[in-house]
Write a protein that holds these residues in place. Structure first.
Motif, PDB file in Angstrom:
ATOM      1  N   GLY A 168       0.787  -1.146   0.016  1.00  0.00           N
ATOM      2  CA  GLY A 168       0.002  -0.040  -0.022  1.00  0.00           C
ATOM      3  C   GLY A 168       0.793   1.360  -0.048  1.00  0.00           C
ATOM      4  O   GLY A 168       0.315   2.298  -0.371  1.00  0.00           O
ATOM      5  N   GLU A 179       0.368  -0.183  -6.152  1.00  0.00           N
ATOM      6  CA  GLU A 179      -1.258  -0.077  -6.106  1.00  0.00           C
ATOM      7  C   GLU A 179      -1.618   0.324  -7.783  1.00  0.00           C
ATOM      8  O   GLU A 179      -2.456  -0.493  -8.381  1.00  0.00           O
ATOM      9  CB  GLU A 179      -1.848   0.853  -5.286  1.00  0.00           C
ATOM     10  CG  GLU A 179      -1.832   0.616  -3.827  1.00  0.00           C
ATOM     11  CD  GLU A 179      -2.734   1.269  -3.148  1.00  0.00           C
ATOM     12  OE1 GLU A 179      -3.589   2.170  -3.587  1.00  0.00           O
ATOM     13  OE2 GLU A 179      -2.792   1.069  -1.694  1.00  0.00           O
ATOM     14  N   LEU A 241      -4.334  -4.053   0.306  1.00  0.00           N
ATOM     15  CA  LEU A 241      -3.836  -2.536  -0.136  1.00  0.00           C
ATOM     16  C   LEU A 241      -3.925  -1.658   0.834  1.00  0.00           C
ATOM     17  O   LEU A 241      -3.222  -0.984   1.296  1.00  0.00           O
ATOM     18  CB  LEU A 241      -4.170  -2.223  -1.504  1.00  0.00           C
ATOM     19  CG  LEU A 241      -3.885  -3.155  -2.682  1.00  0.00           C
ATOM     20  CD1 LEU A 241      -4.360  -2.540  -4.021  1.00  0.00           C
ATOM     21  CD2 LEU A 241      -2.401  -3.434  -2.919  1.00  0.00           C
TER      22      LEU A 241
END
Length: 334
Positions: A168, A179, A241
Motif C-alpha cells: 500500500g 497499487e 492494499l
C-alpha cells in the motif's frame, strides 16, 4: 452514453462510423477528464506536481480494483453492496493472523480466501434461493461488518510483519506506485476478459436476457456465482492494499465505499439494468473521479461535500438516460 445511444440512435446524417465513434460515452468521459484536469491545474499550483498526482492515485485505486469485476456483475444484472464489509472482514482476519505471528505471504492468502468465500456465499444465496442480489448483499453487508465489530470492538490491530507495508505504500518505478501499476495490469486483464473471451460474451448475453441465455445453453447461475466470487476476491485484494497503506485494522475500515464503487461503474457507462457497458468506460470513470476528489481535496473541500458530489453524480448518470428516453417517446407521440 452507450446505453443512451442504444435507445436513441443518431440520425442518418450522423450515422457515419467516425461520427458514431465521436458520440460514444468514452469520448465524452475523455473530454470531461481533460476539462477537470485543466480546471484543477488552474485552481491549484500544486496539482501538476508529479508526486502529488502520484499520491492522488492512492485515493481511488483500491476502490477501482473492485469496480472492475463489479462492472461485469452489474452487466449481468446483479450487484454486490457488501464489498466494503468484505474488505473489513478480510482485514480483521489478516490482523488476527498477524498477531499470531504469520508472515506476509500467509496474510495475503488469508485476505484473498476470505474475500473469495464472502463472494461465494453471496452468489450461492442469490442463485440458490432466487433472492434479489441487492437484498442479499445489504444483509451480508451488515453481517460481515457486524462480525468485525464483534471481534475488534473499539480496538485495532497495528502490528504487521516487515514488508507488508510495500503493498500500500511502495513504488515500482519513479512516481508509479505498486497499487497503481497493479490496477492498470488488472484493468487490462478484465478488459480482455469482458471484450475478447467467451466468458465476457456470456456475461453480456445474460445481461440482455437471462432466460434466453439459459435456453441457449449458458449455465446462468454458475456464471453469476463466479462473478460474485471475483468481486469478493478483488475486495480481499483491495483490503490488503488498504490495510497495508493505513498500517492498521479497525472495524470501520472502508465504511461507505459501496457508493463510490457503484458510482465508478455506472459513471463508466455500465447500464444499471444490465446488458451494456465497457471496461474502458469504467477505467475512464475511475480516473475522472480520482481527479475530481483530488482537486477538491487540494481546495480543502470537506469530505461530506465530496460525498454529496459523488451521490449527485450517481443520480445524474442513472437518470439522464431515463429522461432522454421519455423525451423521445413524447416526440414520437406528437
Amino acid at each position: 452514453m452507450d446505453q443512451v445511444m442504444k435507445h436513441h440512435p443518431v440520425p442518418d446524417s450522423l450515422s457515419t462510423p467516425v461520427r458514431r465513434y465521436l458520440f460514444r460515452w468514452e469520448i465524452f468521459l475523455l473530454l470531461v477528464i481533460a476539462m477537470v484536469f485543466i480546471l484543477n491545474s488552474l485552481a491549484s499550483p500544486y496539482f501538476l506536481d508529479p508526486w502529488n498526482l502520484s499520491d492522488a492515485t492512492f485515493n481511488f485505486t483500491e476502490k477501482a480494483l473492485i469496480a472492475l469485476p463489479m462492472a461485469m456483475l452489474i452487466i449481468c444484472r446483479e450487484i454486490d453492496l457488501s464489498v466494503a464489509s468484505t474488505m473489513a472482514l478480510a482485514s480483521v482476519c489478516m490482523g488476527l493472523a498477524a498477531q499470531a505471528g504469520f508472515g506476509t505471504e500467509t496474510l495475503v492468502g488469508i485476505a484473498l480466501l476470505v474475500g473469495l468465500l464472502c463472494g461465494l456465499f453471496n452468489g450461492l444465496v442469490v442463485t440458490g434461493f432466487g433472492i434479489p442480489s441487492i437484498v442479499v448483499t445489504i444483509g451480508t453487508m451488515s453481517l460481515y461488518r457486524g462480525i468485525t465489530y464483534v471481534i475488534l470492538g473499539d480496538s485495532a490491530f497495528t502490528e504487521y510483519p516487515d514488508g507488508f507495508e510495500y503493498f500500500g505504500q511502495g513504488y515500482v518505478v519513479w512516481v508509479f506506485s505498486f497499487e497503481f501499476i497493479l490496477f492498470l495490469g488488472l484493468a487490462l486483464v478484465f478488459y480482455v476478459l469482458l471484450h475478447h473471451t467467451n466468458f465476457g460474451r456470456r456475461t453480456y448475453a445474460i445481461g440482455h436476457n437471462p432466460v434466453a441465455a439459459l435456453y441457449s445453453g449458458i449455465q446462468v447461475n454458475r456464471h453469476k456465482v463466479i462473478l460474485f466470487m471475483l468481486v469478493g476476491m478483488l475486495s480481499g485484494l483491495a483490503s490488503i492494499l488498504l490495510t497495508s497503506r493505513l498500517g492498521s485494522t479497525r472495524p470501520s475500515i472502508a465504511i461507505g465505499w459501496e457508493l463510490s464503487i457503484v458510482t465508478m461503474v455506472v459513471l463508466g457507462g455500465v447500464s444499471i439494468a444490465g446488458g451494456a457497458g465497457s471496461m474502458t468506460g469504467v477505467v475512464l470513470a475511475v480516473l475522472l473521479m480520482g481527479l475530481v476528489t483530488f482537486g477538491l481535496g487540494l481546495l480543502n473541500v470537506p469530505g461530506i461535500v465530496m460525498t454529496i458530489i459523488i451521490g449527485a453524480m450517481l443520480i445524474s448518470v442513472i437518470s439522464v438516460p431515463v429522461v432522454l428516453n421519455k423525451l423521445k417517446q413524447r416526440r414520437k407521440v406528437r
